[in-house]
Write an enzyme that holds these catalytic residues in place. Structure first.
Site, PDB file in Angstrom:
ATOM      1  CB  SER A  19     -11.614  -4.241   1.594  1.00 36.49           C
ATOM      2  OG  SER A  19     -13.017  -4.183   1.804  1.00 36.49           O
ATOM      3  CE  LYS A  71     -10.605  -0.745   1.530  1.00 34.58           C
ATOM      4  NZ  LYS A  71     -10.489   0.140   2.612  1.00 34.58           N
ATOM      5  CG  HIS A  92     -13.330  -2.157  -2.385  1.00 33.08           C
ATOM      6  ND1 HIS A  92     -13.769  -1.661  -1.175  1.00 33.08           N
ATOM      7  CD2 HIS A  92     -13.732  -3.447  -2.414  1.00 33.08           C
ATOM      8  CE1 HIS A  92     -14.405  -2.618  -0.513  1.00 33.08           C
ATOM      9  NE2 HIS A  92     -14.387  -3.718  -1.246  1.00 33.08           N
ATOM     10  CG  ASN A  93     -13.503   1.907   0.582  1.00 28.76           C
ATOM     11  OD1 ASN A  93     -13.182   0.751   0.339  1.00 28.76           O
ATOM     12  ND2 ASN A  93     -13.225   2.482   1.730  1.00 28.76           N
ATOM     13  CD  GLU A  97     -17.821  -0.300   1.380  1.00 26.10           C
ATOM     14  OE1 GLU A  97     -16.751  -0.915   1.174  1.00 26.10           O
ATOM     15  OE2 GLU A  97     -18.015   0.365   2.414  1.00 26.10           O
TER      16      GLU A  97
HETATM   17  P1  NDP Z   1      -7.919   3.949  14.162  1.00 29.05           P
HETATM   18  O1  NDP Z   1      -8.065   4.527  12.815  1.00 29.05           O
HETATM   19  O2  NDP Z   1      -8.956   4.256  15.184  1.00 29.05           O
HETATM   20  O3  NDP Z   1      -6.480   4.346  14.735  1.00 29.05           O
HETATM   21  C1  NDP Z   1      -6.073   4.028  16.051  1.00 29.05           C
HETATM   22  C2  NDP Z   1      -4.627   3.612  16.079  1.00 29.05           C
HETATM   23  O4  NDP Z   1      -3.799   4.664  15.553  1.00 29.05           O
HETATM   24  C3  NDP Z   1      -4.147   3.339  17.479  1.00 29.05           C
HETATM   25  O5  NDP Z   1      -3.255   2.255  17.443  1.00 29.05           O
HETATM   26  C4  NDP Z   1      -3.422   4.629  17.827  1.00 29.05           C
HETATM   27  O6  NDP Z   1      -2.456   4.475  18.840  1.00 29.05           O
HETATM   28  C5  NDP Z   1      -2.773   4.946  16.519  1.00 29.05           C
HETATM   29  N1  NDP Z   1      -2.356   6.345  16.419  1.00 29.05           N
HETATM   30  C6  NDP Z   1      -3.136   7.431  16.303  1.00 29.05           C
HETATM   31  N2  NDP Z   1      -2.395   8.542  16.196  1.00 29.05           N
HETATM   32  C7  NDP Z   1      -1.090   8.161  16.258  1.00 29.05           C
HETATM   33  C8  NDP Z   1       0.155   8.836  16.199  1.00 29.05           C
HETATM   34  N3  NDP Z   1       0.203  10.160  16.033  1.00 29.05           N
HETATM   35  N4  NDP Z   1       1.283   8.108  16.294  1.00 29.05           N
HETATM   36  C9  NDP Z   1       1.240   6.774  16.429  1.00 29.05           C
HETATM   37  N5  NDP Z   1       0.083   6.064  16.491  1.00 29.05           N
HETATM   38  C10 NDP Z   1      -1.060   6.753  16.407  1.00 29.05           C
HETATM   39  O7  NDP Z   1      -7.765   2.346  14.086  1.00 29.05           O
HETATM   40  P2  NDP Z   1      -8.467   1.266  13.148  1.00 29.05           P
HETATM   41  O8  NDP Z   1      -7.908  -0.028  13.593  1.00 29.05           O
HETATM   42  O9  NDP Z   1      -9.942   1.441  13.108  1.00 29.05           O
HETATM   43  O10 NDP Z   1      -7.950   1.590  11.686  1.00 29.05           O
HETATM   44  C11 NDP Z   1      -6.575   1.608  11.370  1.00 29.05           C
HETATM   45  C12 NDP Z   1      -6.423   1.982   9.919  1.00 29.05           C
HETATM   46  O11 NDP Z   1      -7.096   1.027   9.118  1.00 29.05           O
HETATM   47  C13 NDP Z   1      -7.034   3.333   9.536  1.00 29.05           C
HETATM   48  O12 NDP Z   1      -6.212   3.952   8.590  1.00 29.05           O
HETATM   49  C14 NDP Z   1      -8.353   2.956   8.921  1.00 29.05           C
HETATM   50  O13 NDP Z   1      -8.807   3.928   8.010  1.00 29.05           O
HETATM   51  C15 NDP Z   1      -8.002   1.651   8.238  1.00 29.05           C
HETATM   52  N6  NDP Z   1      -9.080   0.740   7.999  1.00 29.05           N
HETATM   53  C16 NDP Z   1     -10.049   0.538   8.920  1.00 29.05           C
HETATM   54  C17 NDP Z   1     -11.083  -0.348   8.686  1.00 29.05           C
HETATM   55  C18 NDP Z   1     -12.105  -0.570   9.726  1.00 29.05           C
HETATM   56  O14 NDP Z   1     -13.068  -1.314   9.439  1.00 29.05           O
HETATM   57  N7  NDP Z   1     -11.970  -0.002  10.926  1.00 29.05           N
HETATM   58  C19 NDP Z   1     -11.172  -1.113   7.441  1.00 29.05           C
HETATM   59  C20 NDP Z   1     -10.075  -0.915   6.564  1.00 29.05           C
HETATM   60  C21 NDP Z   1      -9.093  -0.004   6.830  1.00 29.05           C
HETATM   61  P3  NDP Z   1      -2.839   4.663  20.389  1.00 29.05           P
HETATM   62  O15 NDP Z   1      -3.419   3.349  20.816  1.00 29.05           O
HETATM   63  O16 NDP Z   1      -1.539   4.943  21.057  1.00 29.05           O
HETATM   64  O17 NDP Z   1      -3.817   5.779  20.481  1.00 29.05           O
END
Ligand code: NDP
Length: 477
Positions: A128, A182, A185-186, A189
């Site tokens: 988080s 987690k 936590h959300n 939130e």
């Molecule tokens: P996203 O959730 O937007 O995911 C994008 C990433 O996933 C890219 O690297 C993409 O690769 C990859 N991806 C998508 N589909 C596939 C697939 N089929 N095979 C392999 N790779 C794939 O990214 P975030 O950074 O926002 O979040 C990542 C994780 O963290 C999520 O689970 C999210 O819920 C969690 N999270 C996010 C927070 C936030 O504030 N954003 C906070 C805490 C947790 P490519 O570049 O090739 O498309």
């Protein structure tokens, strides 16, 4: 040289986590489905530390020291399974796949069980703090086996937020425990945000204050017992002025709250566990109500009437009363969330230390707050505490707040201003306090229409009454 840790999935979260490891002196292998992001990361931030960019999964795995530690930071759901399927065959016994995305804890349990059979550790880990937290120190909630934590924990603790030198990272418990915590936590939130929003709304509508004035009120509160990240950013949002129109920013935003689902998951899990997380549920439903434009439009067309003009003004110091209502309702929401963690811990044999959760939420995460110290202390004193509301600090806080809290809920009801968070928290509190609940009547109804039986206050056993069909009710054992 080999990498101590690898990150696959280099969108905002993965990229910042990788940089955080590198900035702490660890060599980080980096990989992404499309190589572009990997290249970009190394080009832009390569000077921050040691990165080993890999174009293929095979190269990536080969660049890691053993036992391999692979953090998966991709879109939750199908993509996580796809990445697991790609990597698992390349790993060897004792290696670790760490899912740091927002997975559902039941998915984590399933994945952990499947990978355990292949001799691999699967560590569902809550992270988080958003983008900034990932870079500068998040709150980290790893599940998985204790053995995996031995090899992984020190690295995660290193990059986590710190409070007085202590890491905001602890082994939560086995399999899905980290993702469960987690999720809650959300959920908390969501409740926190809803309560803050209600406080703002009352100060605006009942008190007639401007957003800028209310920003100052929140800034003041932030110095007191409500001091927290969410109160702090609320002040920032409220003082923001829209550059285009010169209006308060809050007034140019469409009033429909969106959600990604972790609040809903929390409530769904709570329903299954039978834990009344009414504060979290109200906040999820309040977002759903706000986001239902058709129903709201229909209500507007029908001009649903509000209270008569004679409905009373607030009989107290509004600002002080709202602060009390907010604090008391917040205590209820946290008490419910912690009760849910304890219930799940029992259900799944996770042996979660609730005080340790309060400890690792004190910094790095969205609900970080001074207040969590008191939760930690409460569980340190009494690990089996049935509810935070009976701990002396919280008991005093709520009993000190309750008159003001009741005045605020009454004012909201009389003036027709929705305050579901405040009202339902108060109803929960009164429900816990009640000597007798009308649940007895519900048992009577159930016995009447379904012969579901009831227990008596004066003797053991279960009883069914032969209801009026043949005239006078009779009782049979
Ligand atoms: P996203 O959730 O937007 O995911 C994008 C990433 O996933 C890219 O690297 C993409 O690769 C990859 N991806 C998508 N589909 C596939 C697939 N089929 N095979 C392999 N790779 C794939 O990214 P975030 O950074 O926002 O979040 C990542 C994780 O963290 C999520 O689970 C999210 O819920 C969690 N999270 C996010 C927070 C936030 O504030 N954003 C906070 C805490 C947790 P490519 O570049 O090739 O498309």
């Amino acid at each position: 040289e080999k990498a101590q840790i690898g990150v696959t999935g280099l969108a905002v979260m993965g990229r910042n986590l990788a940089r955080n490891f590198a900035r702490h002196g660890h060599t980080v292998a980096v990989h992404n489905r499309s190589y572009g992001r990997t290249k970009e990361l190394v080009e832009e931030f390569g000077s921050e530390g040691k990165f080993i960019p890999a174009e293929t999964a095979e190269e990536f795995v080969a660049s890691l020291e053993r036992p391999r530690r692979v953090i998966i930071m991709v879109k939750a759901g199908g993509p996580t399974d796809a990445v697991i399927d790609e990597f698992a065959p390349l790993l060897e016994e004792g290696d670790m796949l760490i899912d740091a995305g927002n997975a559902h804890y039941l998915d984590t349990r399933r994945r952990e069980a499947a990978l355990k059979e292949r001799g691999l550790h699967f560590v569902g880990t809550g992270v988080s703090g958003g983008e900034e937290g990932a870079l500068h120190g998040p709150s980290i909630m790893p599940g998985g086996s204790p053995e995996s934590y031995e090899a992984l924990g020190p690295l995660l603790e290193d990059i986590s937020a710190k409070v007085d030198g202590e890491p905001c990272c602890v082994h939560v418990g086995p399999d899905g425990a980290g993702h469960f915590v987690k999720m809650v936590h959300n959920g908390i939130e969501y409740a926190d945000m809803q309560l803050i929003a209600e406080a703002y709304d009352l100060l605006r509508q009942v008190g007639g204050h401007s957003p800028a004035e209310i920003a100052d009120v929140f800034r003041g509160w932030n110095e007191g017992r409500l001091g927290s990240y969410l109160i702090e950013i609320t002040a920032e949002v409220l003082k923001q002025v829209d550059a285009e129109t010169g209006k308060p920013f809050v007034d140019i935003v469409v009033d429909q709250a969106e959600q990604k689902g972790t609040g809903r998951w929390t409530v769904q899990a709570a329903l299954d566990l039978g834990v009344p997380v009414s504060g979290i549920a109200e906040s999820v439903f309040a977002r759903a109500l706000s986001g239902g434009p058709d129903v709201r439009a229909a209500a507007k067309d029908a001009a649903l009437p509000g209270p008569s003009a004679s409905s009373g003004a607030h009989g107290g110091d509004l600002q002080a009363d709202v602060e009390q209502a907010l604090f008391a309702s917040k205590i209820v929401a946290y008490a419910q969330g912690f009760q849910q963690i304890q219930a799940a811990s029992k259900e799944y044999d996770w042996a979660i230390d609730p005080g340790a959760m309060a400890k690792i939420w004190r910094d790095g995460c969205i609900i970080r707050a001074k207040f969590l110290d008191f939760i930690k202390q409460a569980y340190d004193k009494q690990p089996e505490l049935a509810t935070l509301l009976v701990d002396s600090y919280f008991l005093d806080a709520v009993s000190g707040a309750q008159d003001a809290w009741r005045r605020v809920v009454a004012t909201a009801a009389q003036q027709g201003i929705p305050a579901p968070g405040f009202a339902s928290a108060l109803a929960y509190y009164d429900g816990l306090r009640a000597e007798r609940l009308p649940a007895a009547l519900i048992q009577g109804q159930r016995d009447f229409f379904g012969a579901h039986t009831y227990r008596r206050v004066d003797k053991d056993g279960s009883f069914h009454t032969l209801w009026a069909a043949e005239g006078r009710p009779e009782t049979e054992a």
